[in-house]
Design an enzyme around this catalytic site. Structure first.
Site, short mmCIF file in Angstrom:
data_model
loop_
_atom_site.label_atom_id
_atom_site.label_comp_id
_atom_site.label_asym_id
_atom_site.label_seq_id
_atom_site.Cartn_x
_atom_site.Cartn_y
_atom_site.Cartn_z
CG ASP A 264 -2.21 0.83 0.92
OD1 ASP A 264 -2.16 1.67 0.00
OD2 ASP A 264 -3.21 0.68 1.62
C1 BGC Z 1 -5.14 3.08 0.19
C2 BGC Z 1 -5.30 2.04 -0.89
C3 BGC Z 1 -5.15 2.68 -2.24
C4 BGC Z 1 -3.83 3.40 -2.31
C5 BGC Z 1 -3.54 4.04 -3.65
C6 BGC Z 1 -3.93 3.97 0.00
O1 BGC Z 1 -3.94 5.04 0.86
O2 BGC Z 1 -5.08 2.42 1.44
O3 BGC Z 1 -6.52 1.38 -0.76
O4 BGC Z 1 -5.28 1.72 -3.25
O5 BGC Z 1 -3.81 4.41 -1.31
O6 BGC Z 1 -4.27 5.17 -3.85
#
Ligand code: BGC
Length: 696
Positions: A264
């Site tokens: 993530d």
């Molecule tokens: C979130 C994810 C997301 C990623 C990319 C993160 O802050 O937890 O779910 O896919 O950002 O935007």
């Protein structure tokens, strides 16, 4: 799942790649501002092979511009992947996933995911960060909106359905022009954040992990998902992004996942803040050894891997293995043959056909919680609509969407105006001219989703005051709740004649709400997350354990709160229709299920009301004794049944005790359920009739 031909091609290509170029493939960079500023920074990276994928970009012309640089100007011409958070639609916005799961119709989720994939790929995006399959049992957590609620069975069905929708029908993992690679997230157990506080620690027993939290991720893997995203949280003391037993052990070895694991956002580097890694270099080493393929915005891989690799053969081998995974994904996506977005497809975005599907999904997501008979309202009736959310287009779209199509979104008031003679007022006024007051209450899009944990999930004071003022007028009051989470609605529950959970429904949400209000569509949604009476009951879920002191009304030393009635305000599986259904006593073919027998159940269902309606017949299972213990009820099957007024039907289910037993290992294969068991058949997790039997 790995296609040998792609592996062969990837290996051939890798022979020509430098260490730096291989590391570049493992680096993912956020580019939302590309095309507005810092053009050259991103372009330089693409040209020099310092990046394998960009996220947060879905403008096909900008994607193509960067792609052209990667393909035509970089040394080896390796195409980029553009990834995006297409959680419930890109241009055509569908209900938030929690809402959509209330349809109890995984096939619907497959169709909406397919349209989302179509629009994403038309915009240059070939990798979407969905489905989110985190089981969520605590509505304080704002991200409960993004998943399919509290139940592993529902969660698994929706996970698999969405993967199939995004990726298309098979071809052994080859993705065609109109589909994309899906990414199941957040691995693992992000939804169990302590106290519902986003990013918080997760502590789970093996029993809970195997039986409740892991199954939906595995369902996505079994459905062929090509990528997996790690979670921000630690799981029992080890951050998920550097968690080798979780990624290498469970995901890859036990479940056979061979695709790309992406961290993530910045989660590789955050292993330092967790207090697990000494510094960022250590984070890079731990993450790559744990099997994390792509570092999303952690800048740990691009900063440190090269140095680490020079000293450590194991890291060099990891880089090769993981780079191969990225290249295989690019082959599967057809990017070496078709690197560019086809700009002619832009004209099909947000088409009528897509909006019709959004309307179908929105109608099926709405859950009627209470109705004293005021609904459906006569078409054309004169109603007064109140509440600021009634005209809030952006909030109708919900969390995680892009504002581009906001202007054409059908908000609640506009939808109601299409079917009724409606006026809007901030507070109830001039009531003599109306037949009902509709109060639109709940939360805005900004109050749900990521980093939107709430310590209080009751309605806002102003919403409660609005409903009380409406009640004072003496007119019937209909409350429409727009939200991304189950709110604690106790404060208004007794004041309203009808209560409708509308969620955040997407592009044409207001129209779907009006269809339900006037009876053009008879509501059929069922809750996939329990609605608490009070915030303090969280986490709350139907499949709890019995405890040694289960609740018994009126008794003292029992598992209960002293200042709150027991159980949820509205339980899992609950939802009313515009008709009534009567269940016969369910029957079972054999009260003793032999070793090779299945459990065969039937129940007679009758529509005893005056209109046609759809009932969701639910079957729950309980094994009376087990070591370790098992929940009081677990959803094991359901069927949606449409019956005309007065019509009856015998609904049959066949269950296999081999699928119903406890899961004790990470392979997630259930044992056979043995001994005394119970099945419950009915309209929701509380209103159901029991059959007892024994399995051998
Ligand atoms: C979130 C994810 C997301 C990623 C990319 C993160 O802050 O937890 O779910 O896919 O950002 O935007």
């Amino acid at each position: 799942m790995k296609d040998k031909e792609y592996v062969r091609k990837a290996r051939l290509l890798m022979r020509k790649m430098t260490l730096e170029e291989k590391i570049g493939q493992l680096n993912q960079v956020g580019a939302s501002i590309y095309g507005t500023t810092n053009e050259s920074g991103y372009e330089e990276m693409a040209k020099n092979g310092k990046v394998g994928s960009f996220l947060s970009l879905h403008d096909p012309e900008r994607c193509n511009k960067l792609q052209r640089i990667a393909v035509e100007q970089s040394r080896l011409g390796i195409p980029l992947i553009f990834a995006e958070d297409v959680i419930h639609g890109l241009k055509t916005v569908f209900p938030v996933p929690l809402a959509e799961s209330c349809s109890f119709e995984p096939e619907l989720a497959s169709r909406t995911a397919e349209v989302a994939a179509d629009e994403a790929s038309a915009c240059g995006v070939k990798w979407v960060f969905a489905p989110m399959t985190d089981i969520a049992r605590d509505a304080r957590w704002g991200r409960i909106a993004e998943g399919s609620g509290e139940d592993p069975y529902i969660g698994s069905l929706f996970a698999a359905a969405r993967v199939k929708g995004f990726q298309g029908g098979g071809n052994d993992g080859n993705i065609d022009e109109k589909h994309v690679a899906a990414c199941v997230k957040h691995f693992a157990c992000y939804g169990a954040a302590e106290s519902g506080k986003d990013y918080n620690t997760v502590q789970l027993s093996d029993n809970n992990l195997y039986n409740a939290y892991l199954p939906p991720y595995k369902a996505a893997v079994d459905a062929g998902v090509l990528t997996v995203m790690t979670a921000f949280n630690d799981l029992n003391g080890t951050p998920c992004t550097v968690n080798a037993p979780l990624i290498e052990g469970i995901l890859r070895k036990s479940w056979g996942f061979e695709g790309v694991v992406v961290s993530d956002w910045a989660a590789v580097a955050e292993a330092e803040y967790h207090g697990y890694c000494a510094d960022r270099k250590d984070c890079a080493a731990e993450a790559i050894k744990a099997g994390v393929t792509v570092d999303m915005m952690g800048h740990a891989y691009d900063t440190y891997l090269s140095d680490l690799a020079k000293k450590d053969g194991k890291i060099r081998r990891c880089i090769d293995e993981l780079c191969e995974q990225v290249l295989v994904l690019k082959y599967r996506l057809g990017l070496f043959d078709r690197p560019y977005a086809d700009l002619s497809r832009v004209k099909d975005l947000y088409s009528q056909e897509k909006l019709d599907l959004a309307a179908e999904a929105a109608r099926k997501s709405i859950v009627l919680l209470k109705n004293d008979g005021i609904l459906p309202l006569k078409r054309g009736a004169k109603v007064l609509v109140t509440g600021g959310l009634a005209t809030d287009k952006r909030s109708m779209l919900g969390c995680w969407c892009f504002p581009e199509t906001q202007e054409s979104t059908v908000d609640t008031l506009s939808g109601i105006k299409e079917k009724f003679a409606a006026d809007y007022a901030a507070v109830p006024v001039d009531i003599s001219r109306y037949s009902a007051i509709i109060c639109v209450v709940g939360e805005t899009n900004r109050e749900t989703g990521e980093a939107a944990s709430h310590a209080f999930i009751g309605l806002k004071e102003s919403d409660v005051a609005l409903v009380k003022a409406a009640k004072k007028t003496g007119l019937p009051v209909i409350a429409l709740v727009l939200s991304g989470r189950p709110l604690a609605l106790t404060e208004i529950n007794d004041d309203v004649n009808a209560l409708v959970e509308c969620w955040h429904l997407g592009s044409v949400g207001g129209r779907a709400i009006a269809d339900v209000l006037c009876g053009d569509f008879s509501p059929e949604g069922r809750l996939t997350a329990s609605f608490p009476r009070e915030t303090g009951q969280c986490p709350i879920y139907y499949s709890h354990f019995n405890t040694g002191r289960p609740y018994i009304a009126g008794q003292g030393c029992r598992c209960k709160f002293r200042d709150c009635d027991e159980g949820p305000l509205y339980p899992f599986g609950f939802g009313l229709t515009y008709t009534e259904f009567e269940y016969s006593e369910p029957t079972i073919e054999n009260a003793v299920i032999g070793k090779n027998d299945k459990i065969r159940l039937s129940v007679k269902l009758k529509n005893t009301g005056k209109v046609e309606g759809t009932e969701t017949v639910q079957v729950y299972f309980r094994q009376i004794s087990s070591k370790p213990i098992r929940p009081m009820k677990s959803l094991a099957a359901f069927k949606k049944v449409r019956l005309a007024a007065g019509e009856s039907r015998t609904v049959k289910f066949t269950l296999d005790p081999d699928d119903l037993g406890i899961i004790r290992t990470a392979a997630l294969k259930p044992e056979r359920a043995k001994g005394k068991c119970e099945i419950f058949v009915g309209a929701n997790s509380e209103d159901c009739k029991k059959i007892e039997f024994v399995t051998e």
